[in-house]
Each structure stands twice: as structure tokens, then as C-alpha cells.
Design a protein around this motif. Structure first.
Motif, short mmCIF file in Angstrom:
data_model
loop_
_atom_site.label_atom_id
_atom_site.label_comp_id
_atom_site.label_asym_id
_atom_site.label_seq_id
_atom_site.Cartn_x
_atom_site.Cartn_y
_atom_site.Cartn_z
N GLN A 255 0.17 -3.31 2.77
CA GLN A 255 -0.04 -2.16 1.87
C GLN A 255 1.24 -1.30 1.80
O GLN A 255 1.17 -0.08 1.78
N GLN B 132 -8.39 1.38 3.80
CA GLN B 132 -7.73 1.47 2.49
C GLN B 132 -8.15 2.76 1.78
O GLN B 132 -7.31 3.49 1.28
N GLN B 133 -9.42 3.02 1.74
CA GLN B 133 -9.92 4.22 1.06
C GLN B 133 -9.43 5.50 1.73
O GLN B 133 -8.98 6.42 1.06
N GLU C 207 -5.78 6.00 1.01
CA GLU C 207 -5.55 6.44 -0.36
C GLU C 207 -5.84 7.93 -0.54
O GLU C 207 -5.27 8.57 -1.43
N LEU D 280 1.59 1.51 -0.81
CA LEU D 280 0.84 2.72 -0.46
C LEU D 280 1.61 3.51 0.59
O LEU D 280 1.75 4.73 0.49
N LEU E 268 -2.74 10.08 -0.64
CA LEU E 268 -1.87 10.12 -1.81
C LEU E 268 -2.13 11.34 -2.69
O LEU E 268 -1.22 11.82 -3.37
#
Length: 165
Positions: free
Chosen positions: A95, A54-55, A58, A98, A61
Motif C-alpha cells: 500500500q 486498509q479502512q 485511509e 497510501l 488521508l
């Protein structure tokens, strides 16, 4: 500033040297996938708290340009990079928001290996993954360790990459 995902079993190996040489004059953020515990994809979407996907996802982005850097292992991307790519599946289900935010970004590939040319089909997972997420796959640069460094191609690659930042 480009975001570079380095997926190699050797952190200070040939792939790292390729990234450093090609991006020497371009400020960039380097994420060495070995430093981020991304566990294999599972259909139950049950991941340990220490899983960093997840990190790491991200991070993308905040960058318009993403570079995937991998050695060629058995005519394909490294296992570290493959495991990371397998987790992109999470960006299509749990997700999805995202994953949708990757649209419009630009993806590049840096690869290094011992064959004289990049193996047939090597780019396909990178290009098709970019297409799936509505990113633009801008191309690749391959360094064969059996040939001189591709100076002109590296210069053009870096110029194309920096023009998008």
C-alpha cells in the motif's frame, strides 16, 4: 479536524479520559482501535476480509493532524497500538501509494501511565514512524496518574494541535 487513534485495552479508561480532557474544546474524530479488527502483520500479506487496516489507514488521508493516544504498558505503547504500528509496514510495500500520502501531515502523542515521567525512549517509535512517512512529529503530552493533571502543558498541547487544523 484531528484524527485520534485510541489504543487502549480499556475503552473508557484513563487514556480515553485524557483525550476527552485535552481535546474537550477541539472537534475531533476518535477511532478506538479495539473497535476495528486490525490483525497482526504477516509477510505473506494474507489478511482476512474482516481486517480493517486498509479502512483505518485511509481515515488518515482525510486529516491533517493525527493523534496517537496510548497508555504506557511495561514502558512502551499498548499492544493494540503496537499491532496497529506494525501494520504500517503494509504502507511501505503493498500500500505504498497510501503511505506516501501521509507526507506533510502532523503527528502528536498523548500517553498516560503510572510512572512519574514518560519512560525513556517512549516517543521514539512515534517520532521515527512520523519521520519515515515524512510527517512532522509535533510532540507529546504525558499524564502521570501519580501527579496532578498537567494543566498548562495540556493547554499548550491543545493550542499547538488546534493551530494546525
Amino acid at each position: 479536524m484531528p484524527l485520534v487513534f485510541l489504543g487502549s485495552a480499556r475503552q473508557a479508561g484513563d487514556t480515553h479520559r485524557l483525550v476527552a480532557r485535552v481535546l474537550a474544546d477541539i472537534p475531533h474524530t476518535l477511532v478506538e482501535l479495539l473497535d476495528w479488527p486490525v490483525v497482526p502483520y504477516n509477510y505473506q500479506n494474507d489478511y482476512p476480509a474482516a481486517d480493517a487496516f486498509q479502512q483505518v489507514a485511509e481515515f488518515m488521508l482525510g486529516h491533517q493532524v493525527i493523534v496517537f493516544a496510548t497508555p504506557v504498558y511495561w514502558y512502551s505503547m499498548s499492544g493494540v497500538m503496537k499491532q496497529f504500528f506494525d501494520r504500517f509496514t503494509n504502507l511501505t510495500d503493498m500500500q505504498k501509494q497510501l503511505g506516501r500520502q501521509l507526507a506533510g501531515k502532523h503527528a502528536f502523542l498523548l500517553a498516560v501511565g503510572s510512572d512519574r515521567e514518560l519512560p525513556e525512549g517512549f516517543e521514539v517509535p512515534f517520532r521515527r514512524t512520523a519521520e519515515y512517512f515524512k510527517m512532522t512529529f509535533e510532540g507529546s503530552l504525558y499524564q502521570s496518574l501519580k501527579q496532578p493533571f498537567p494543566e498548562e502543558e495540556a493547554r499548550q498541547f491543545a493550542h499547538q494541535l488546534s493551530a494546525l487544523c
